[in-house]
Design a protein around this motif. Structure first.
Motif: not given
Lengths: 290, 274, 266
Positions: C34-39, C175-185, C207-213
């Protein structure tokens, strides 16, 4: 912003305090980097010789006056190692039983409950006296005990063993009492509830529970006893320390290194043995090294 | 195995009481015990005279020796603590490997893999070596090389405690909770950074507990290191041995009481840190 | 260097191409693409043991695929050297399931560690002991945004579970990330708070424009907040699309136990 008071955590002060303490000590003792190198050419030569000797330990006596039929140096070294071991074993065999008794008296987990005013008073007294006694014998270093005993009894193996055993039983006893109180209180509580007597509780409920840690700690102290027993050589008791001192006095550095290597080898072997025991018992010295 | 060792130790230690006759020993002991009584008391029989005598001993050299003992122990333990800290990440079984915590570190060459494979055992063995030699022995050897000054004693204590702290602190690190460290690693910190900013703060109090335990031991050891000839209590004890048993006993008790005080101090501190 | 290109110009955060990840015999992730696009905001859904955690570990580069190609922010992960990988990781913020906070540090100290990867060991150590004024102000603003600004100097182990979660989120933001990953938050908080947390994550992403997964086991939450769901079952992807497209058949494929599995469970 609230809670400014908690802002500067403990850690920062501890770090700053230790740095300051070090500077104070260094200043008052006159510790300068210059002291880290040998002071004059004679000492430089000696240093060079000493470390060259490390690469070339003696396989034969450096002293020409040793008769030809004397035992070879490695045999003497190994004998020294075994003498060192012997003192440590002897001292520990005195210290562990003493410490068990002291530890029992200096702990409160086995106290019968409820207990009346008078019994309680006696128990308290026993508790404090044994704690005080342990702290007294522990606070005097084994070398000083050795000096005292050698003066009082003359040079003898027993004096050496007792000198080692006294401070060690103090330390062991203190740790034993803490282990007994901390680790096994709930077990003791359960046994008390079904009406066991104090000694019974201690033998059945507390001792087996605390056993792995007791063994681990005793072994750790055994390692310490080995080192101390080597040092006893410096006050005249025949262990490997005595050989090291005598060879060093004559500047036979290569002989010194032979003995040093043997001593190190022995302690490393015992250290690994202890690590094996810890692994088997699933304990760490960390749990109880104080 | 232990039983064999113990019985062997006792069986081969003959004569247990040395070569002096029992009568002679008793005489020795009586002399010795008699001279433990402070000199002025021996003369006058009044224990009140002991106080000024003790005060004089204390102000004459005792206090200075006490401070030196303290200083040596403190300097040594701080020095060795500072030296151990940077070595701990290199000794840790979970950090010092090609893949810290079993997580991907990137494409590494074989040399780096070998370095990380050897680093842990190597540092841990260095710790064993450091703690295998008793501090008294190290000090004795160093004094002959560096001359009679304070450094050899400080170094000897520092080297020996480097090994001990390495082991005690190392065990704490091995048993520590790794989740924060793994998170920091996932955010791009290196091994040293992970250790310094997450593991270390997490185990700080337990480190302090061991630190003060070793400090206490150092004070005790620094006392006897003075027997090698520097002005600590040990030297005073060694000097008065054989001539002034009463003074010697005084210094021994002085040293002992200092250690009891240090003991109480670090006990309170530990309770507070727990 | 394989080209750490300036990422924000590019449009794809993750490209996963026929990726398989094994643990011994078990294929935790099996031939996934699969692909995940920015934002983008994506929820990984599926029952426990479906491979979500392994997939997160692949995305935050803690693992490399045994087969297939994984590209994170235009970098092929398996060829990166340690240094390049660390650079890449500074742009990926992860909130692990158990948060990974240092319990006896204060909130501000924990949050400041978000920048640890960029700043290096010495600077981070200094930050811990003497946080700079600029950082303190920024962190205060972030904590204000996540709703616990009064806890700036509180020790984390004195905070409630929900507050600790906020600290972990703040650390990821700092951390000013490009991507935020959260495991079972939200696995360990009550439903009301779980909803707040997921909402907060989505808002911050916007708000910050990062990719969220985010991996979630709660399907209702995922449907409510995420424009795209990826459903996993036993290492396979069984659904990938908008929540409206998730049919009841798909749900059955995701969550219902087959006969054979029931036997195993019994």
């Amino acid at each position: 912003m609230k809670a400014q008071a908690g802002k500067y955590g403990l850690k920062r002060w501890v770090v700053a305090g230790l740095a300051l303490a070090f500077l104070c000590c260094a200043w008052s003792l006159g510790l300068t980097p210059a002291g880290l190198v040998p002071p004059d050419s004679q000492h430089w030569d000696r240093t060079g010789e000493f470390f060259r000797a490390a690469l070339n330990p003696a396989l034969d006596y450096e002293d020409e006056n040793v008769p030809a039929d004397a035992e070879p140096i490695w045999w003497k070294g190994i004998k020294g190692v075994f003498l060192t071991l012997k003192f440590a074993f002897g001292a520990m065999s005195l210290a562990v039983p003493t410490a068990l008794v002291l530890g029992f008296l200096g702990s409160s987990a086995w106290w019968p409950e409820p207990c009346g005013g008078k019994t309680r008073l006696i128990l308290r007294a026993v508790y404090f006296i044994s704690r005080l006694f342990m702290s007294l014998i522990r606070s005097i270093h084994e070398l000083i005990w050795a000096l005292l005993f050698l003066s009082a009894m003359g040079v003898s193996p027993l004096a050496g063993m007792i000198a080692l055993a006294l401070p060690f039983s103090g330390t062991l006893g203190k740790v034993f009492s803490e282990l007994i109180d901390e680790e096994a209180r709930d077990a003791a509580q359960a046994l008390k509830a079904i009406g066991h007597g104090p000694v019974q509780i201690f033998l059945v409920g507390i001792l087996p529970r605390a056993m792995p840690n007791l063994i681990t700690y005793s072994f750790y102290r055994f390692e310490c006893a080995l080192r101390s027993s080597a040092v006893l050589g410096f006050v005249g008791i025949e262990t490997i320390g005595l050989y090291i001192e005598l060879s060093h006095e004559e500047f036979y550095y290569r002989e010194v290194w032979t003995y040093l290597y043997l001593l190190i080898a022995m302690i490393v072997v015992v250290d690994l043995w202890g690590a094996g025991i810890r692994r088997r018992l699933h304990t760490s010295t960390g749990g109880c090294a104080i | 195995m232990v039983l064999v060792g113990v019985s062997w130790a006792w069986a081969t230690s003959t004569p247990l009481l040395g070569r002096l006759s029992a009568e002679r020993r008793w005489l020795n002991f009586k002399n010795f015990a008699g001279e433990l009584v402070p000199a002025p008391v021996r003369k006058s029989g009044d224990w009140g005279d002991a106080l000024p005598w003790a005060w004089e001993l204390l102000t004459d050299e005792g206090f200075l020796a006490l401070m030196t003992t303290f200083g040596i122990a403190t300097a040594a333990i701080i020095l060795s603590g500072t030296l151990v800290l940077p070595l701990l990440p290199l000794a840790s079984r979970r950090l010092a490997r090609v893949d810290p915590f079993g997580l991907r570190a990137g494409k590494t060459n074989r040399a780096a893999g070998l370095v990380w494979k050897l680093s842990g055992p190597f540092v841990r063995f260095a710790f064993v070596l450091c703690r295998s030699l008793p501090e008294y022995l190290i000090a004795f050897l160093l004094i002959s090389l560096l001359g009679l000054q304070v450094w050899p004693l400080v170094l000897a204590l520092a080297i020996h405690n480097l090994g001990i702290l390495g082991r005690l602190w190392g065990e704490v690190v091995e048993n520590a909770d790794d989740s924060a460290a793994m998170r920091a690693y996932a955010a791009g910190q290196g091994r040293v950074g992970v250790f310094a900013t997450t593991t270390l703060p997490g185990v700080f109090n337990r480190f302090l507990i061991y630190f003060f335990y070793r400090w206490e031991t150092c004070v005790k050891d620094a006392t006897v290191l003075g027997m090698l000839g520097l002005l600590t209590l040990g030297k005073l004890i060694a000097l008065s041995k054989g001539f002034f048993w009463d003074q010697m006993l005084f210094y021994v008790l002085l040293g002992g009481s200092v250690i009891v005080l240090g003991d109480l101090f670090s006990m309170a501190l530990r309770r507070w840190l727990r | 260097m394989s080209g750490l290109l300036f990422v924000s110009l590019m449009s794809s955060s993750f490209q996963i191409d026929q990726v398989t990840c094994r643990f011994g015999e078990l294929r935790a992730v099996n031939n996934v693409s699969f692909e995940i696009r920015k934002g983008e905001q994506v929820a990984l859904i599926g029952p426990s043991g479906s491979g979500k955690t392994t997939l997160i570990q692949l995305l935050n580069t803690m693992r490399v695929p045994d087969e297939g190609r994984l590209t994170v922010l235009q970098n092929e992960v398996s060829v990166l050297t340690p240094r390049e990988l660390r650079r890449l990781r500074t742009t990926l913020a992860t909130i692990p399931q158990h948060l990974g906070l240092v319990p006896n540090l204060t909130a501000i100290q924990n949050v400041i560690l978000g920048q640890g990867g960029r700043r290096g060991a010495l600077r981070s150590l200094r930050d811990l002991l003497f946080p700079s004024r600029a950082d303190a102000l920024e962190i205060h603003a972030i904590l204000d945004r996540v709703g616990i600004e009064e806890k700036l100097y509180s020790r984390v182990n004195r905070l409630s579970g929900g507050q600790q979660q906020r600290v972990a989120i703040a650390r990821a933001i700092f951390q000013h990330p490009e991507v935020l990953l959260a495991d079972e938050p939200v696995s360990s908080v009550d439903p009301a708070r779980a909803r707040d947390t997921v909402k907060l994550l989505c808002e911050l992403s916007a708000e910050h424009g990062f990719t969220l997964c985010v991996s979630l086991h709660d399907l209702a939450l995922a449907r409510e907040f995420f424009p795209r769901l990826i459903g996993m079952r036993r290492g396979h992807i069984v659904f990938d699309g908008a929540p409206e497209a998730l049919s009841s058949e798909d749900q059955r494929a995701l969550y219902e136990l087959s006969n054979e599995e029931m036997m195993v469970d019994a």
